[in-house]
Design a protein around this motif. Structure first.
Motif, PDB file in Angstrom:
ATOM      1  N   PHE A 163      -9.565   1.105   8.357  1.00  0.00           N
ATOM      2  CA  PHE A 163      -9.920  -0.315   8.372  1.00  0.00           C
ATOM      3  C   PHE A 163     -10.404  -0.696   9.759  1.00  0.00           C
ATOM      4  CE2 PHE A 163      -6.565   0.277   5.253  1.00  0.00           C
ATOM      5  CZ  PHE A 163      -6.957  -0.499   4.170  1.00  0.00           C
ATOM      6  N   ASN A 207     -11.270  -4.989   6.971  1.00  0.00           N
ATOM      7  CA  ASN A 207     -12.308  -4.435   6.101  1.00  0.00           C
ATOM      8  C   ASN A 207     -12.126  -2.933   5.951  1.00  0.00           C
ATOM      9  OD1 ASN A 207     -13.775  -6.971   5.877  1.00  0.00           O
ATOM     10  ND2 ASN A 207     -14.368  -6.643   8.010  1.00  0.00           N
ATOM     11  N   GLU A 208     -12.072  -2.462   4.693  1.00  0.00           N
ATOM     12  CA  GLU A 208     -11.914  -1.030   4.456  1.00  0.00           C
ATOM     13  C   GLU A 208     -13.234  -0.314   4.737  1.00  0.00           C
ATOM     14  OE1 GLU A 208     -11.012   2.031   0.772  1.00  0.00           O
ATOM     15  OE2 GLU A 208      -9.921   0.112   0.826  1.00  0.00           O
ATOM     16  N   ALA A 229     -12.038   5.988   2.848  1.00  0.00           N
ATOM     17  CA  ALA A 229     -10.796   6.441   2.217  1.00  0.00           C
ATOM     18  C   ALA A 229     -10.854   7.940   2.000  1.00  0.00           C
ATOM     19  CB  ALA A 229     -10.566   5.710   0.899  1.00  0.00           C
ATOM     20  N   TYR A 254       0.824  -1.208   0.000  1.00  0.00           N
ATOM     21  CA  TYR A 254       0.000   0.000   0.000  1.00  0.00           C
ATOM     22  C   TYR A 254       0.862   1.263   0.000  1.00  0.00           C
ATOM     23  CZ  TYR A 254      -3.461   3.313   1.975  1.00  0.00           C
ATOM     24  OH  TYR A 254      -4.270   4.392   2.223  1.00  0.00           O
ATOM     25  N   LYS A 267      -6.589   5.614   4.560  1.00  0.00           N
ATOM     26  CA  LYS A 267      -7.675   4.642   4.579  1.00  0.00           C
ATOM     27  C   LYS A 267      -7.941   4.187   6.005  1.00  0.00           C
ATOM     28  CE  LYS A 267      -7.102   2.833  -0.117  1.00  0.00           C
ATOM     29  NZ  LYS A 267      -6.922   1.629  -0.967  1.00  0.00           N
ATOM     30  N   LYS A 325     -10.724   1.405  15.233  1.00  0.00           N
ATOM     31  CA  LYS A 325     -10.547   1.587  13.797  1.00  0.00           C
ATOM     32  C   LYS A 325      -9.087   1.974  13.566  1.00  0.00           C
ATOM     33  CE  LYS A 325     -13.901   4.629  13.349  1.00  0.00           C
ATOM     34  NZ  LYS A 325     -14.789   4.576  14.519  1.00  0.00           N
TER      35      LYS A 325
END
Length: 261
Positions: free
Chosen positions: A193, A198-199, A202, A167, A191, A180
């Motif tokens: 997650f 799990n995204e 963004a 990334y 971003k 988070k």
């Protein structure tokens, strides 16, 4: 005074502040000061304080981890096999983590109980992509390990819950109070997650490098600092040239992606 010289000094100081002309107060203050030391020296190069304020853990260049109470009494001394340079407690104070380093194996994070009993050690990849960092999850069950190339979320048994790489990670990470994870990358993106990878959201910044990411205490908002320009700073005496950000812009967003300011 012999049992608690710090308390004796504080009481004498308060008496003097109440009546500076009182000879007895002046005598008590001077006596308490001269009877010192009213502090305790502990050994270590780096230190961390437990969340409840009852304990201090130190690391030192002799590869030793020391656990003290706030009176300076040494509770536990752990001799490590490798250089140990950082330590920190978990948010609930039940665990602590330390970072070790050696030329052959790179860096690794070791997890201990707050009493100094080793639980596990963790590597992010092979441990050789720069010095690893870590943050504890607030749930008291997970630890987030990251370096310049990747991020891994473990449970305390060593099981991987989430591994992320590729990334262009810029080693900037923040964990919210509800766990988070915000990651900044070199492609001008932040971003968010969850702990399972799990995204959730963004944020894209055109031609602006991300320098800092921080969640609000309640985890509902995120502050992101970016810069579009780098200035060169030189130190002639040391022969050092550094690139530093200029024209810093700070924006605040909701974790759902709404710009507030």
């Amino acid at each position: 005074m012999e049992k608690d010289p710090t308390l004796a000094y504080l009481l004498a100081e308060r008496a003097y502040q109440t009546n500076p002309k009182c000879e007895l107060a002046v005598k008590a203050l001077l006596g308490a000061y001269n009877a010192g030391p009213f502090y305790t020296t502990i050994k270590g190069n780096e230190y961390a304080v437990s969340p409840d304020g009852k304990y201090i853990v130190t690391t030192s260049v002799d590869s030793t981890i020391r656990l003290y109470d706030m009176a300076g009494h040494l509770l536990k001394k752990i001799k490590n096999n490798f250089y140990c340079d950082l330590a920190d407690f978990s948010p609930d104070g039940k665990y602590l983590a330390t970072r070790t380093w050696d030329n052959k194996n790179g860096s690794r994070i070791i997890l201990w109980t707050s009493q100094g009993i080793k639980i596990n050690h963790f590597l992010c990849g092979d441990g050789k992509h720069g010095f690893m960092k870590w943050q504890f999850a607030h749930n008291g069950k997970n630890i987030i390990i990251y370096d310049e190339k990747q991020v891994t979320v473990f449970d305390f048994s060593g099981r991987k819950l989430f591994h992320f790489e590729g990334y262009a990670f810029s080693n900037i990470l923040s964990v919210s109070s509800d766990d988070k994870i915000a990651l900044a990358s070199d492609d001008y993106t932040v971003k968010i997650f969850d702990l399972k990878g799990n995204e959730l959201q963004a944020y894209k910044f055109k031609d602006r490098k991300v320098w800092e990411v921080n969640f609000s205490p309640d985890g509902k908002f995120i502050k992101i600092a970016t810069s579009a320009k780098m200035d060169t700073v030189g130190y002639a005496a040391e022969g050092i040239v550094e690139l530093v950000p200029s024209n810093i812009e700070v924006t605040v967003w909701t974790t759902e992606g709404k710009l507030l300011m």
